[in-house]
Design an enzyme around this catalytic site. Sequence first.
Site, PDB file in Angstrom:
ATOM      1  N   GLU A   1       0.847  -1.207   0.000  1.00  0.00           N
ATOM      2  CA  GLU A   1       0.000   0.000   0.000  1.00  0.00           C
ATOM      3  C   GLU A   1       0.877   1.250   0.000  1.00  0.00           C
ATOM      4  O   GLU A   1       0.556   2.243  -0.675  1.00  0.00           O
ATOM      5  CB  GLU A   1      -0.941   0.003   1.218  1.00  0.00           C
ATOM      6  CG  GLU A   1      -1.854   1.230   1.206  1.00  0.00           C
ATOM      7  CD  GLU A   1      -2.753   1.341   2.421  1.00  0.00           C
ATOM      8  OE1 GLU A   1      -3.134   0.295   3.005  1.00  0.00           O
ATOM      9  OE2 GLU A   1      -3.076   2.481   2.805  1.00  0.00           O
TER      10      GLU A   1
ATOM     11  N   ASN B   1      -2.826  -4.911   9.235  1.00  0.00           N
ATOM     12  CA  ASN B   1      -3.884  -4.612  10.216  1.00  0.00           C
ATOM     13  C   ASN B   1      -3.988  -5.704  11.274  1.00  0.00           C
ATOM     14  O   ASN B   1      -4.286  -5.432  12.440  1.00  0.00           O
ATOM     15  CB  ASN B   1      -5.208  -4.336   9.514  1.00  0.00           C
ATOM     16  CG  ASN B   1      -5.903  -5.588   9.044  1.00  0.00           C
ATOM     17  OD1 ASN B   1      -6.678  -6.198   9.784  1.00  0.00           O
ATOM     18  ND2 ASN B   1      -5.626  -6.025   7.820  1.00  0.00           N
TER      19      ASN B   1
HETATM   20  C1  2E6 Z   1      -5.898  -3.240   1.477  1.00  0.00           C
HETATM   21  C2  2E6 Z   1      -5.663  -2.158   2.243  1.00  0.00           C
HETATM   22  C3  2E6 Z   1      -5.825  -2.286   3.565  1.00  0.00           C
HETATM   23  O1  2E6 Z   1      -1.467  -5.664   5.224  1.00  0.00           O
HETATM   24  P1  2E6 Z   1      -2.818  -5.000   5.218  1.00  0.00           P
HETATM   25  O2  2E6 Z   1      -3.475  -4.961   6.539  1.00  0.00           O
HETATM   26  O3  2E6 Z   1      -2.742  -3.642   4.567  1.00  0.00           O
HETATM   27  O4  2E6 Z   1      -3.737  -5.815   4.199  1.00  0.00           O
HETATM   28  P2  2E6 Z   1      -4.711  -7.049   4.404  1.00  0.00           P
HETATM   29  O5  2E6 Z   1      -4.866  -7.644   3.049  1.00  0.00           O
HETATM   30  O6  2E6 Z   1      -4.313  -7.923   5.511  1.00  0.00           O
HETATM   31  O7  2E6 Z   1      -6.053  -6.336   4.850  1.00  0.00           O
HETATM   32  C4  2E6 Z   1      -6.942  -5.727   4.001  1.00  0.00           C
HETATM   33  C5  2E6 Z   1      -6.471  -4.484   3.378  1.00  0.00           C
HETATM   34  C6  2E6 Z   1      -6.308  -4.426   2.035  1.00  0.00           C
HETATM   35  N1  2E6 Z   1      -6.220  -3.434   4.111  1.00  0.00           N
END
Ligand code: 2E6
Length: 321
Positions: free
Chosen positions: A135, A233
């Site tokens: 991200e 997260n």
């Molecule tokens: C996209 C953006 C935020 O590592 P992160 O927590 O960013 O990503 P995921 O895939 O574990 O959680 C969903 C997500 C997607 N969060």
Amino acid sequence: MTDLTTAPEAEILMAQPRGFCAGVDRAIEIVERALARFGAPIYVRHEIVHNAYVVADLRSKGAVFVRELDEVPAGATVIFSAHGVSREVREDAAARGLHVFDATCPLVTKVHVEVGKMRAEGCEIVMIGHRGHPEVEGTMGQANGGMVLVETVDDVATVQIADPARLAYVTQTTLSVDETREIVAALKARYPQIREPKKQDICYATQNRQDAVKFMAPQVEVVIVVGSPNSSNSNRLRELAQRLGVPAYMVDAPEQVRPEWIAGKRRIGLTAGASAPEALAQSIVDRLRALGARQVRALEGIEENMAFPLPRGLMPASVAA
Ligand code: 2E6
Ligand code: F3S
């Protein structure tokens, strides 16, 4: 011999909300609909969401996960993951004539738009986030320079800014709410004129899952977070429980739950990151029951009702018309 079962009558307390957010629901549905409509293989750049169970399930249905677009054959269909991509990746896909569906979470896109606007207005931008996370690469990749990354309060002291009067900040969506507040306070102390996002960039799902852990932690003796190691997260949930003084562990398969974590415990807290499916959380409950837990209790918490529309081209025919 040590007894590694839970205390008699041990309870599992389930955090609310936990698990899938609206952006993850949408991203997975995009892959499933693309597979249904165009057939396998459907290429996905990066893990669609950071969860090994989700990725294995989609792979078994015909999704092919790649690190970079040069692994995608010309003319094929490719999906960008929920974490978003840089402008360069988007331009590369267009130049190669790939058929793209964008599963970037709309709340990540919101940050991309902020970056684009503020750069157009001539602002330098500090991004608060974790180096190397996709991200962060995607969001920093919305600007041709003019952005710096800070990860900690200490980093704020060393950033180099050309014109503090024209400075703004954005953040990754999945940060620790409390740590980010401290970093923002340090930024404001050094750069009192820094512009803030209209609404914080940490998303509703991150905020709500952290609030739910804050409510749960004082009521339990151990916290299990369902999430994969690369999920930002999910890691923040585990760290938060630990900071609140409760031992916390993260797992993404039931056999990873170690009996000694819960031996003799009467109250076990369970939560799940935004990319962890409820089916996986339930398999962890089954494992805890096998280790002696008796009751399962859902904690109070807010109900989420967020939903994001699918991209045009993957809508059901009646909606797309
Ligand atoms: C996209 C953006 C935020 O590592 P992160 O927590 O960013 O990503 P995921 O895939 O574990 O959680 C969903 C997500 C997607 N969060
Ligand atoms: Fe989007 Fe937040 Fe989920 S940014 S993918 S709603 S964790």
